[in-house]
Design a protein around this motif. Structure first.
Motif, mmCIF file in Angstrom:
data_model
loop_
_atom_site.group_PDB
_atom_site.id
_atom_site.type_symbol
_atom_site.label_atom_id
_atom_site.label_comp_id
_atom_site.label_asym_id
_atom_site.label_seq_id
_atom_site.Cartn_x
_atom_site.Cartn_y
_atom_site.Cartn_z
ATOM 1 N N PRO A 416 0.807 -1.234 0.000
ATOM 2 C CA PRO A 416 0.000 0.000 0.000
ATOM 3 C C PRO A 416 0.835 1.278 0.000
ATOM 4 N N ASP A 417 1.999 1.266 0.608
ATOM 5 C CA ASP A 417 2.818 2.478 0.718
ATOM 6 C C ASP A 417 3.932 2.524 -0.316
ATOM 7 N N GLY A 418 4.017 1.533 -1.212
ATOM 8 C CA GLY A 418 5.085 1.513 -2.200
ATOM 9 C C GLY A 418 4.808 2.424 -3.374
ATOM 10 N N LYS A 419 5.845 2.687 -4.172
ATOM 11 C CA LYS A 419 5.712 3.530 -5.362
ATOM 12 C C LYS A 419 5.208 2.734 -6.561
ATOM 13 N N LEU A 420 5.499 1.446 -6.595
ATOM 14 C CA LEU A 420 5.067 0.581 -7.699
ATOM 15 C C LEU A 420 3.791 -0.139 -7.255
ATOM 16 N N THR A 421 2.673 0.452 -7.573
ATOM 17 C CA THR A 421 1.390 -0.011 -7.006
ATOM 18 C C THR A 421 0.481 -0.677 -8.029
ATOM 19 N N THR A 422 1.017 -1.070 -9.175
ATOM 20 C CA THR A 422 0.147 -1.661 -10.206
ATOM 21 C C THR A 422 -0.539 -2.921 -9.710
ATOM 22 N N ILE A 423 0.196 -3.817 -9.086
ATOM 23 C CA ILE A 423 -0.388 -5.070 -8.607
ATOM 24 C C ILE A 423 -1.378 -4.800 -7.479
ATOM 25 N N TYR A 424 -1.019 -3.907 -6.581
ATOM 26 C CA TYR A 424 -1.897 -3.617 -5.445
ATOM 27 C C TYR A 424 -3.226 -3.043 -5.934
ATOM 28 N N LYS A 425 -3.180 -2.085 -6.862
ATOM 29 C CA LYS A 425 -4.416 -1.494 -7.367
ATOM 30 C C LYS A 425 -5.238 -2.510 -8.153
ATOM 31 N N LYS A 426 -4.557 -3.379 -8.881
ATOM 32 C CA LYS A 426 -5.261 -4.406 -9.664
ATOM 33 C C LYS A 426 -6.074 -5.311 -8.754
ATOM 34 N N TYR A 427 -5.509 -5.688 -7.620
ATOM 35 C CA TYR A 427 -6.181 -6.641 -6.736
ATOM 36 C C TYR A 427 -6.986 -5.960 -5.627
ATOM 37 N N THR A 428 -7.221 -4.664 -5.770
ATOM 38 C CA THR A 428 -8.195 -3.998 -4.891
ATOM 39 C C THR A 428 -9.540 -3.840 -5.588
ATOM 40 N N THR A 429 -9.631 -4.281 -6.842
ATOM 41 C CA THR A 429 -10.880 -4.174 -7.594
ATOM 42 C C THR A 429 -11.792 -5.353 -7.281
ATOM 43 N N GLU A 430 -13.063 -5.169 -7.625
ATOM 44 C CA GLU A 430 -14.048 -6.219 -7.388
ATOM 45 C C GLU A 430 -13.788 -7.437 -8.268
ATOM 46 N N GLU A 431 -13.219 -7.214 -9.446
ATOM 47 C CA GLU A 431 -12.946 -8.320 -10.364
ATOM 48 C C GLU A 431 -12.025 -9.360 -9.741
ATOM 49 N N PHE A 432 -11.094 -8.923 -8.931
ATOM 50 C CA PHE A 432 -10.139 -9.834 -8.296
ATOM 51 C C PHE A 432 -10.391 -10.000 -6.803
ATOM 52 N N ARG A 434 -10.936 -8.072 -4.334
ATOM 53 C CA ARG A 434 -10.315 -7.152 -3.364
ATOM 54 C C ARG A 434 -9.322 -7.893 -2.451
ATOM 55 N N ALA A 435 -8.553 -8.787 -3.062
ATOM 56 C CA ALA A 435 -7.632 -9.619 -2.277
ATOM 57 C C ALA A 435 -6.563 -8.802 -1.573
ATOM 58 N N ALA A 436 -6.108 -7.700 -2.200
ATOM 59 C CA ALA A 436 -5.026 -6.904 -1.610
ATOM 60 C C ALA A 436 -5.456 -6.167 -0.355
ATOM 61 N N LEU A 437 -6.771 -6.021 -0.117
ATOM 62 C CA LEU A 437 -7.256 -5.266 1.027
ATOM 63 C C LEU A 437 -7.262 -6.082 2.321
ATOM 64 N N HIS A 438 -7.014 -7.369 2.238
ATOM 65 C CA HIS A 438 -6.934 -8.172 3.460
ATOM 66 C C HIS A 438 -5.707 -7.745 4.265
ATOM 67 N N PRO A 439 -5.831 -7.714 5.574
ATOM 68 C CA PRO A 439 -4.651 -7.371 6.386
ATOM 69 C C PRO A 439 -3.561 -8.422 6.223
ATOM 70 N N PRO A 440 -2.303 -7.999 6.206
ATOM 71 C CA PRO A 440 -1.210 -8.966 6.038
ATOM 72 C C PRO A 440 -1.229 -10.017 7.142
ATOM 73 N N ALA A 441 -0.747 -11.196 6.789
ATOM 74 C CA ALA A 441 -0.751 -12.315 7.733
ATOM 75 C C ALA A 441 0.309 -12.112 8.801
ATOM 76 N N ALA A 442 0.029 -12.635 9.969
ATOM 77 C CA ALA A 442 1.002 -12.645 11.066
ATOM 78 C C ALA A 442 1.122 -14.107 11.512
#
Length: 447
Positions: A416-432, A434-442
């Motif tokens: 989310p805070d990186g400069k190269l956000t193509t993958i992150y934005k792609k997987y925040t859409t409904e088509e995919f 919104r997988a990127a919006l899940h909180p990171p695993a611990a």
């Protein structure tokens, strides 16, 4: 007439006349000085064994009289008596000493008839007479134990309750799920030999692999590679290309850079030529060269793109049929949970993050795919994190995937805070999903 009558009533020859003649011939041969040879007897005529009432009986030595019915019966009786005595003497030493020394019973038992030799008792291996005493005792004791009533004491009840409370009860072994059972009517699933296909993929993935090439590229860096990858994924998404095309592009880029030194200005040209080759290989309708010129903002000419295309193919020896992470992702995602779209989107999100990370280049494609599945299950908090089915199909256990999964989860946390956000934005859409919006695993063990 007299002569014929005389021959008719001639007295019978003695039974041992042939033996006497044979003995006389042997003495004459010895007297003449010829070597003493043992004469062959007349087969069947001069042997001491005779058949009486269907039984073979050996005559005592010196018996020359004819075998009449009464004399044969007497010989047979004597032979049976001798056989009975011989059997008794043979069995007596095998009896225990205590049995031989035991006193005779006061009451005389009735005499048993002496068995004939042909009526010998046959003892089979499985009969009770031939079984050893230990076997009989063991069977009787086991039968006695089986009839014994099981009594549940207070101690056994408390031990059972303690095991159940602590989770130490015997659990059935987890079975391997048949992930192809629903594809029996799908000819494209090729379930009859899909296992053989993936065995071949796992063996072939180690051939023609990219190496750690940054040390041999004086003008390139990992950051420049990440920028190129981010641009390729953006172009791939805009052109709506097939998923396998993306993974083939990145394979060709890393493989070519492992074999050839490239200037900074030509790095994007390598990416464009790899795009063109992968589209020709995977897509039904490949984009034209003019489209790639436009996408690169006219940074390269047609001749430069086609020249780099030829250089890449020659360097790779025209070998483009290689197992990329995509072929393993499809299979491993199916083993993780067929029909689970949320998990599937999360798996492919981590797989594309792996394309961005240069540290993942040296890992084999099957491990990258397995690590993406493991990181996705950790993020979605699936339980258990790794199953026997996944272990069977991927060939990896959890400990082998920790390092790769650690890189992917860190990439997810920094996306989310990186400069190269193509993958992150792609997987925040409904088509995919919104997988990127899940909180990171611990996950414990991932530092």
């Amino acid at each position: 007439m007299a002569t014929r009558n005389h021959r008719a009533v001639a007295a019978p020859q003695p039974a041992n006349r042939g033996a006497a003649v044979l003995a006389g011939r042997q003495k004459a041969a010895a007297a003449a000085g010829r070597p003493d040879r043992r004469a062959l007897g007349d087969i069947g005529n001069f042997t001491n064994i005779h058949v009486i009432d269907g039984k073979k009986v050996q005559l005592p030595e010196g018996v020359n009289r004819p075998i009449t019915r009464s004399f044969g019966a007497q010989l047979l009786k004597n032979a049976q008596a001798n056989a009975a005595v011989a059997n008794k003497n043979a069995v007596a030493p095998a009896l225990p000493a205590v049995a031989r020394a035991a006193p005779k019973p006061t009451k005389k038992a009735p005499a048993k008839p002496v068995p004939r030799p042909e009526q010998a008792i046959k003892i089979t291996a499985g009969s009770d007479e031939n079984r050893r005493p230990s076997e009989g005792a063991a069977r009787s004791s086991s039968a006695h134990k089986s009839r014994k009533k099981v009594v549940s004491t207070l101690t056994t009840v408390l031990i059972a309750r303690s095991k159940h409370a602590s989770g130490l009860t015997g659990k059935p072994k987890e079975l391997i799920e048949d992930i192809d059972k629903l594809d029996g009517d799908n000819q494209l699933a090729v379930i009859d030999y899909v296992e053989d296909i993936y065995k071949f993929y796992k063996a072939a993935q180690h051939e023609s692999r990219p190496t750690d090439y940054m040390g041999s590229q004086p003008e390139l860096s990992t950051k420049m590679r990440a920028i190129l990858t981010n641009w390729i994924i953006d172009v791939h998404s805009k052109l709506e290309l097939m998923p396998e095309t993306l993974y083939l592009i990145m394979y060709m880029v890393d493989r070519y850079l492992s074999l050839q030194t490239v200037a900074r200005r030509e790095l994007q040209l390598v990416g464009i030529a790899a795009l063109l080759i992968a589209c020709k290989y995977e897509e039904i309708w490949a984009p034209e060269v003019s489209e790639f010129i436009h996408l690169s903002d006219n940074a390269y000419t047609r001749q430069e793109i086609l020249g780099m295309e030829k250089a890449i193919l020659n360097k790779l020896e025209w070998n483009l049929t290689v197992p990329t992470p995509y072929v393993f992702l499809v299979r491993f995602a199916k083993a993780a949970g067929s029909g689970d779209k949320e998990l599937e989107h999360m798996v492919f999100f981590f797989a594309e993050l792996a394309l961005m990370a240069y540290s993942m280049v040296t890992f084999c494609p099957s491990m990258v795919a397995a690590a993406a599945v493991y990181a996705a299950r950790c993020t979605l908090r699936k339980s258990p994190l790794w199953t026997e089915t996944l272990k069977h199909h991927t060939g990896f256990d959890e400990l082998q995937l920790i390092e790769c999964a650690n890189i992917l989860i860190r990439s997810h946390a920094a996306a989310p805070d990186g400069k190269l956000t193509t993958i992150y934005k792609k997987y925040t859409t409904e088509e995919f999903g919104r997988a990127a919006l899940h909180p990171p695993a611990a996950v414990p063990g991932l530092v």
